[in-house]
Design a protein around this motif. Sequence first.
Motif: not given
Length: 275
Positions: A78-82, A133-143, A154-160
Amino acid sequence: MAIKVSGTSVINDSRRLENIASVDSTTAASMTAAGVGGTPSGTNLFDAPVKGDGSGGLRFAGYNLGGGAQYYTGSGTYTVPSGTSYIKAFVTGGGGGGSGAAPYALAWFNAGGGGASSTIYGFIAVSAGDSISYSVGAKGNKGSGQNSGTTGGTSTLTKGSTTLTATGGVGSTGGQYPSSVGGAAGTASSTGSLLQQQVISAGTAGSAPPGNAFTGGSGGTSYYGAGAVGVLNANADNAVNYGAGGAGGASNATSASGSDGASGAVIIENWSAIG
């Protein structure tokens, strides 16, 4: 009665400080003597307790610019806007899947629900053009059958060097009651320079299957809502609320599957400081 400066509330009717970014030691001592303050003891300027009993707090003097982004799958930047000096980010992992149930000739067979992810948020100082930077964790699947549900991503968001992380809810374990148990909730944490870091919702574990019933356990609840509900002697519906857990299956005749957890979420808001 609220105290105002130039028409703006500084201390509201609940004696909570507003619209200030810091308090020097002399002012803090005066506030303490007046019964409305104390030495700031928070970890940052956005959320520092100032009342002697810890119930007050400094407030972030900023405003939401609107816009931003919402991500419910995949990864990217994601790019931070003005005009944006802070982002407020919410991060939730995927919900755990519920395990299945196999037929059992002499007794019930039902399974527990998957755990939900936790949600963490925080303000991060940014400049226009910064890449988040971001990453979205996927769903867990049924058994199905006696198989366990899988753990959400796992979901993450990173800046530096600053990262917000929310692990997925754990899938429930397969097996006949009472050996099948609900999956544990995911956790949330942060590293680096983060303002007003807080876990706003600790996800809940999935429930164990009830005894003496052909009903599966329900999935855990996330910040966005409840997990899938265990049903009587049938396949459960999938979880729909981001980060919530899937339900366990239940059967006394034929195999029944559990249900999927819900995907995670990463939400970004654009903010600006006042002044």
